[in-house]
Design an enzyme around this catalytic site. Structure first.
Site, PDB file in Angstrom:
ATOM      1  CB  THR A  42      -4.725  13.698  -0.912  1.00  0.00           C
ATOM      2  OG1 THR A  42      -4.305  14.149  -2.207  1.00  0.00           O
ATOM      3  CG2 THR A  42      -3.993  14.488   0.165  1.00  0.00           C
ATOM      4  CD  GLN A  45      -5.062   2.014  -5.113  1.00  0.00           C
ATOM      5  OE1 GLN A  45      -4.586   1.269  -4.264  1.00  0.00           O
ATOM      6  NE2 GLN A  45      -6.225   1.773  -5.696  1.00  0.00           N
ATOM      7  CE  LYS A  68      -7.125  17.276  -2.443  1.00  0.00           C
ATOM      8  NZ  LYS A  68      -7.867  16.025  -2.139  1.00  0.00           N
ATOM      9  CB  ILE A 121       3.324   0.876  -5.331  1.00  0.00           C
ATOM     10  CG1 ILE A 121       3.881   1.077  -3.911  1.00  0.00           C
ATOM     11  CG2 ILE A 121       2.367  -0.298  -5.386  1.00  0.00           C
ATOM     12  CD1 ILE A 121       4.723  -0.065  -3.389  1.00  0.00           C
ATOM     13  CB  THR A 122       3.330   3.377 -10.235  1.00  0.00           C
ATOM     14  OG1 THR A 122       3.049   4.314  -9.197  1.00  0.00           O
ATOM     15  CG2 THR A 122       2.444   3.657 -11.441  1.00  0.00           C
ATOM     16  CD  GLU A 123       1.065  -3.952 -13.405  1.00  0.00           C
ATOM     17  OE1 GLU A 123       1.229  -4.898 -14.189  1.00  0.00           O
ATOM     18  OE2 GLU A 123       0.209  -3.951 -12.501  1.00  0.00           O
ATOM     19  CE1 TYR A 185       2.706  -9.171  -0.810  1.00  0.00           C
ATOM     20  CE2 TYR A 185       0.656  -9.723  -1.931  1.00  0.00           C
ATOM     21  CZ  TYR A 185       1.653  -8.820  -1.648  1.00  0.00           C
ATOM     22  OH  TYR A 185       1.602  -7.560  -2.187  1.00  0.00           O
ATOM     23  CG  HIS A 277       5.661  -9.232 -13.390  1.00  0.00           C
ATOM     24  ND1 HIS A 277       6.278 -10.038 -12.459  1.00  0.00           N
ATOM     25  CD2 HIS A 277       4.625  -8.641 -12.740  1.00  0.00           C
ATOM     26  CE1 HIS A 277       5.648  -9.936 -11.310  1.00  0.00           C
ATOM     27  NE2 HIS A 277       4.644  -9.095 -11.452  1.00  0.00           N
TER      28      HIS A 277
END
Length: 322
Positions: A42, A45, A68, A121-123, A185, A277
């Site tokens: 929720t 992101q 939630k 995904i978190t950095e 990509y 990175h």
């Protein structure tokens, strides 16, 4: 100094337990039937990328937010925890969009629920948290982690778990694995443009302690009859590319050899300076681009000097096989 000690401790842990965890590489083989839940569903992101995953026809079956629980979001149920979400949806995979301070615990929660594939995904997750996660990860054989600090994983035209732009992907015959999100990509776009398309694309992330490495993905690509060629994108720091080169030298040879094209980022990087990175740093004279390029070329890999040449280099490599 502390980072080096943490790294040494993690490597010691890895050696003893890696074989147990290695058997989970098959969990990377996602498809149109893979059921996905979203941790941090929720939030901003989770909502944005959850919508995009649904638009790509990924089977998102729900999400997790303890505050939630019992409500709906994007037309899907919100659960109290990952265990409840898995029990009620039969989820095969989870994607994590939570802040860095809580991401380590979110990965562990997914492991406790024995989710087969977890994509983080978190950095910026603290290294100490990831050493704890990695230690637990290597002692089990139910959950495979992709990331953290990665764009995710996508089976072209079938299932997208992460933040990559879906529209540039096209079903085809190239497997792509990369430490860099944006360069992934680029490789995808070029292989689509030259007409090859992709089977599976995995962004393994640029952090020093990740859940999936080049060799895990190469295993999948070399075993997959649909995958006819491989693109490997690396960068300075660590020894993952050299290890991948040694693996290819041993397992990708003879008449059934698949063409492999690579690009290594950071050729001009100064030693001791982190380049984007957390893991992209030349330390103690090790992890240079030159070392990686030489190792890959010795293994028969075509290494390009520009990411703009990945597609054409793959086309040339295929012509060389005819």
């Amino acid at each position: 100094m502390l980072s080096q000690q943490i790294a040494n401790n993690a490597r010691t842990l890895q050696k003893g337990a890696a074989r147990f965890y290695n058997s989970t590489y098959n969990n990377l083989k996602i498809n149109k039937d893979t059921k996905v839940i979203v941790q941090g569903f929720t939030g901003k992101q989770g909502t944005f990328h959850g919508k995009q995953m649904l638009e790509y026809n990924t089977k998102v079956v729900g999400g997790v937010n303890a505050n939630k629980a019992g409500t709906e979001h994007l037309g899907l149920p919100v659960f109290k925890n990952v265990s409840e979400a898995r029990n009620k949806t039969g989820a095969d995979a989870s994607v994590i969009y939570v802040p860095a301070s809580a991401a380590g615990s979110a990965i562990e929660e997914a492991m406790d629920a024995e989710i087969p594939l977890v994509v983080c995904i978190t950095e910026g997750i603290p290294q100490h948290d990831m050493v704890r996660v990695k230690s637990r990860l290597l002692k089990q054989n139910k959950t495979r982690l992709v990331g953290p600090n990665c764009p995710g994983i996508i089976s072209a035209d079938q299932c997208k778990i992460g933040i990559m732009p879906g529209h540039i992907h096209k079903r085809g015959c190239i497997g792509i694995v990369s430490r860099s999100g944006t360069l992934t990509y680029e490789a995808v776009h070029q292989t689509t443009q030259v007409g090859f398309g992709q089977t599976l694309c995995v962004g393994i992330g640029g952090d020093p302690f990740n859940g999936t490495n080049f060799i895990d993905c190469l295993n999948v690509f070399l075993e997959d009859p649909e995958t006819k060629g491989i693109i490997l994108i690396g960068e300075i720091g660590g020894s993952a590319e050299e290890e991948a080169a040694a693996y290819l030298k041993e397992h990708n040879s003879g008449a059934n050899r698949k063409p492999v094209v690579s690009f290594i980022a950071g050729v001009t990087a100064p030693p001791g300076r982190r380049m984007g990175h957390a893991g992209a740093i030349i330390s103690g004279g090790k992890g240079t681009a030159a070392d990686k390029i030489n190792a890959l070329r010795e293994a028969g890999v075509v290494v390009t000097d520009s990411p703009a040449k990945l597609g054409t280099s793959m086309a040339t490599a295929f012509l060389g096989k005819i």
